[in-house]
Motif scaffolding. Structure first.
Motif, PDB file in Angstrom:
ATOM      1  N   UNK A  19       0.838  -1.205   0.000  1.00  0.00           N
ATOM      2  CA  UNK A  19       0.000   0.000   0.000  1.00  0.00           C
ATOM      3  C   UNK A  19       0.870   1.249   0.000  1.00  0.00           C
ATOM      4  N   UNK A  20       1.889   1.267   0.834  1.00  0.00           N
ATOM      5  CA  UNK A  20       2.790   2.422   0.882  1.00  0.00           C
ATOM      6  C   UNK A  20       3.442   2.648  -0.476  1.00  0.00           C
ATOM      7  N   UNK A  21       3.868   1.580  -1.123  1.00  0.00           N
ATOM      8  CA  UNK A  21       4.536   1.706  -2.418  1.00  0.00           C
ATOM      9  C   UNK A  21       3.563   2.156  -3.503  1.00  0.00           C
ATOM     10  N   UNK A  22       2.329   1.660  -3.447  1.00  0.00           N
ATOM     11  CA  UNK A  22       1.325   2.093  -4.422  1.00  0.00           C
ATOM     12  C   UNK A  22       0.975   3.565  -4.224  1.00  0.00           C
ATOM     13  N   UNK A  23       0.851   3.986  -2.969  1.00  0.00           N
ATOM     14  CA  UNK A  23       0.521   5.376  -2.656  1.00  0.00           C
ATOM     15  C   UNK A  23       1.615   6.327  -3.134  1.00  0.00           C
ATOM     16  N   UNK A  24       2.867   5.929  -2.967  1.00  0.00           N
ATOM     17  CA  UNK A  24       3.975   6.706  -3.509  1.00  0.00           C
ATOM     18  C   UNK A  24       4.586   7.739  -2.592  1.00  0.00           C
ATOM     19  N   UNK A  25       4.021   7.916  -1.374  1.00  0.00           N
ATOM     20  CA  UNK A  25       4.575   8.930  -0.463  1.00  0.00           C
ATOM     21  C   UNK A  25       5.614   8.373   0.498  1.00  0.00           C
ATOM     22  N   UNK A  26       5.809   7.078   0.478  1.00  0.00           N
ATOM     23  CA  UNK A  26       6.869   6.472   1.258  1.00  0.00           C
ATOM     24  C   UNK A  26       6.738   6.686   2.752  1.00  0.00           C
ATOM     25  N   UNK A  27       7.828   7.135   3.370  1.00  0.00           N
ATOM     26  CA  UNK A  27       7.902   7.253   4.826  1.00  0.00           C
ATOM     27  C   UNK A  27       7.026   8.361   5.393  1.00  0.00           C
ATOM     28  N   UNK A  28       6.377   9.137   4.537  1.00  0.00           N
ATOM     29  CA  UNK A  28       5.426  10.133   5.040  1.00  0.00           C
ATOM     30  C   UNK A  28       4.203   9.454   5.671  1.00  0.00           C
ATOM     31  N   UNK A  29       3.969   8.201   5.318  1.00  0.00           N
ATOM     32  CA  UNK A  29       2.786   7.483   5.790  1.00  0.00           C
ATOM     33  C   UNK A  29       3.106   6.760   7.092  1.00  0.00           C
ATOM     34  N   UNK A  30       2.220   6.892   8.051  1.00  0.00           N
ATOM     35  CA  UNK A  30       2.326   6.144   9.298  1.00  0.00           C
ATOM     36  C   UNK A  30       1.620   4.805   9.128  1.00  0.00           C
ATOM     37  N   UNK A  31       2.338   3.703   9.325  1.00  0.00           N
ATOM     38  CA  UNK A  31       1.770   2.381   9.070  1.00  0.00           C
ATOM     39  C   UNK A  31       0.459   2.114   9.809  1.00  0.00           C
ATOM     40  N   UNK A  32       0.329   2.480  11.093  1.00  0.00           N
ATOM     41  CA  UNK A  32      -0.940   2.176  11.781  1.00  0.00           C
ATOM     42  C   UNK A  32      -2.149   2.898  11.202  1.00  0.00           C
ATOM     43  N   UNK A  33      -1.925   3.901  10.336  1.00  0.00           N
ATOM     44  CA  UNK A  33      -3.051   4.585   9.710  1.00  0.00           C
ATOM     45  C   UNK A  33      -3.723   3.725   8.640  1.00  0.00           C
ATOM     46  N   UNK A  34      -3.045   2.666   8.225  1.00  0.00           N
ATOM     47  CA  UNK A  34      -3.594   1.796   7.179  1.00  0.00           C
ATOM     48  C   UNK A  34      -4.499   0.763   7.822  1.00  0.00           C
ATOM     49  N   UNK A  35      -5.765   0.784   7.444  1.00  0.00           N
ATOM     50  CA  UNK A  35      -6.719  -0.212   7.920  1.00  0.00           C
ATOM     51  C   UNK A  35      -6.876  -1.325   6.905  1.00  0.00           C
ATOM     52  N   UNK A  36      -6.993  -2.549   7.375  1.00  0.00           N
ATOM     53  CA  UNK A  36      -7.129  -3.710   6.495  1.00  0.00           C
ATOM     54  C   UNK A  36      -8.418  -4.448   6.847  1.00  0.00           C
ATOM     55  N   UNK A  37      -9.300  -4.576   5.860  1.00  0.00           N
ATOM     56  CA  UNK A  37     -10.550  -5.307   6.051  1.00  0.00           C
ATOM     57  C   UNK A  37     -10.756  -6.224   4.856  1.00  0.00           C
ATOM     58  N   UNK A  38     -10.593  -7.514   5.088  1.00  0.00           N
ATOM     59  CA  UNK A  38     -10.770  -8.466   3.998  1.00  0.00           C
ATOM     60  C   UNK A  38      -9.794  -8.204   2.862  1.00  0.00           C
ATOM     61  N   UNK A  39     -10.311  -7.977   1.677  1.00  0.00           N
ATOM     62  CA  UNK A  39      -9.467  -7.773   0.501  1.00  0.00           C
ATOM     63  C   UNK A  39      -9.300  -6.294   0.150  1.00  0.00           C
ATOM     64  N   UNK A  40      -9.470  -5.431   1.151  1.00  0.00           N
ATOM     65  CA  UNK A  40      -9.288  -4.001   0.928  1.00  0.00           C
ATOM     66  C   UNK A  40      -8.470  -3.396   2.060  1.00  0.00           C
ATOM     67  N   UNK A  41      -7.738  -2.356   1.712  1.00  0.00           N
ATOM     68  CA  UNK A  41      -7.026  -1.556   2.704  1.00  0.00           C
ATOM     69  C   UNK A  41      -7.477  -0.114   2.547  1.00  0.00           C
ATOM     70  N   UNK A  42      -7.452   0.621   3.638  1.00  0.00           N
ATOM     71  CA  UNK A  42      -7.950   1.991   3.641  1.00  0.00           C
ATOM     72  C   UNK A  42      -6.889   2.911   4.226  1.00  0.00           C
ATOM     73  N   UNK A  43      -6.611   3.972   3.510  1.00  0.00           N
ATOM     74  CA  UNK A  43      -5.640   4.969   3.950  1.00  0.00           C
ATOM     75  C   UNK A  43      -6.206   6.340   3.637  1.00  0.00           C
ATOM     76  N   UNK A  44      -6.503   7.082   4.699  1.00  0.00           N
ATOM     77  CA  UNK A  44      -7.149   8.383   4.536  1.00  0.00           C
ATOM     78  C   UNK A  44      -8.427   8.184   3.721  1.00  0.00           C
ATOM     79  N   UNK A  45      -8.592   8.866   2.616  1.00  0.00           N
ATOM     80  CA  UNK A  45      -9.840   8.744   1.851  1.00  0.00           C
ATOM     81  C   UNK A  45      -9.740   7.726   0.718  1.00  0.00           C
ATOM     82  N   UNK A  46      -8.622   7.008   0.625  1.00  0.00           N
ATOM     83  CA  UNK A  46      -8.404   6.098  -0.494  1.00  0.00           C
ATOM     84  C   UNK A  46      -8.652   4.650  -0.092  1.00  0.00           C
TER      85      UNK A  46
END
Length: 228
Positions: A166-193
């Motif tokens: 997810x971090x690599x797809x988003x492209x912002x790298x270390x700007x992203x805090x890992x715990x902000x990424x939610x994982x539910x089944x076959x989807x992940x959620x980061x901010x509004x994406x």
């Protein structure tokens, strides 16, 4: 859907991903190494040679050659690596029509590529780890799921590769805090994406995860045998 792939298959469809992969089992011979290095632009050769371990040098070289092969399959010219550019955050790209991403361990190298989407890929060898050291990298729900699973170590690496992809797809790298990424089944959620997830244990004792901003209808795999 996951399937095998031929280099002659139509690659113009969106919502499909092609993954090229190679296994590194031993040193390339000097002649194969020099021939392969000669296919890279000078700045890429310098980056490869700067790596300390031979496995890392080989993985970096093979990844770039897989990318070159993939881009040529999508219709780009022989010297396409000269046209690689980098975003402000260091993510490589060629143009807005497709996206690609590389990942490797010391034994396996992968290149994912697709049209009309953003994607990220990560591979990790499943190995013994002190999982508690990574607790702060996950939100509470993900951490509970890992610990309550029948095989916490395997589940940890599945979820870790998801976060990395997810971090690599988003492209912002270390700007992203890992715990902000939610994982539910076959989807992940980061901010509004929303990121759509595909995870595999296709390569023995490894987890591979692919994230994309569109639901993927098909993933093709093509093994490239060294040397090439």
């Amino acid at each position: 859907m996951v399937s095998g792939h031929s280099e002659n298959t139509d690659l113009k469809k969106s919502n499909e991903i092609l993954i090229l992969y190679s296994h590194i089992n031993q040193h390339l011979s000097d002649s194969s190494w020099n021939k392969a290095m000669g296919q890279l632009p000078n700045y890429m050769q310098t980056g490869v040679q700067a790596l300390h371990h031979w496995q890392d040098r080989h993985a970096s070289l093979v990844g770039k050659l897989l990318l070159k092969r993939a881009l040529k399959m999508f219709g780009y010219p022989e010297n396409v690596l000269n046209d690689i550019r980098y975003s402000q955050n260091g993510k490589p790209y060629i143009d807005s029509s497709l996206d690609f991403n590389l990942s490797h361990t010391r034994k396996h190298v992968l290149c994912a590529i697709g049209r009309g989407l953003c994607l990220g890929i990560d591979i990790e060898e499943i190995r013994s780890m002190n999982l508690e050291a990574f607790k702060s990298s996950f939100n509470g729900n993900a951490w509970d799921y890992i610990n309550n699973s029948s095989n916490p170590m395997r589940t940890f690496f599945k979820y870790w590769t998801i976060l990395e992809s997810v971090i690599k797809a988003d492209g912002r790298g270390l700007e992203i805090s890992l715990p902000e990424i939610g994982i539910t089944g076959s989807r992940a959620f980061l901010e509004s994406k929303t990121w759509y997830l595909n995870s595999f244990s296709k390569i023995d004792n490894n987890w591979i995860s692919v994230s994309s901003n569109k639901k993927i209808d098909k993933i093709d795999w093509l093994e490239i045998v060294l040397p090439f």
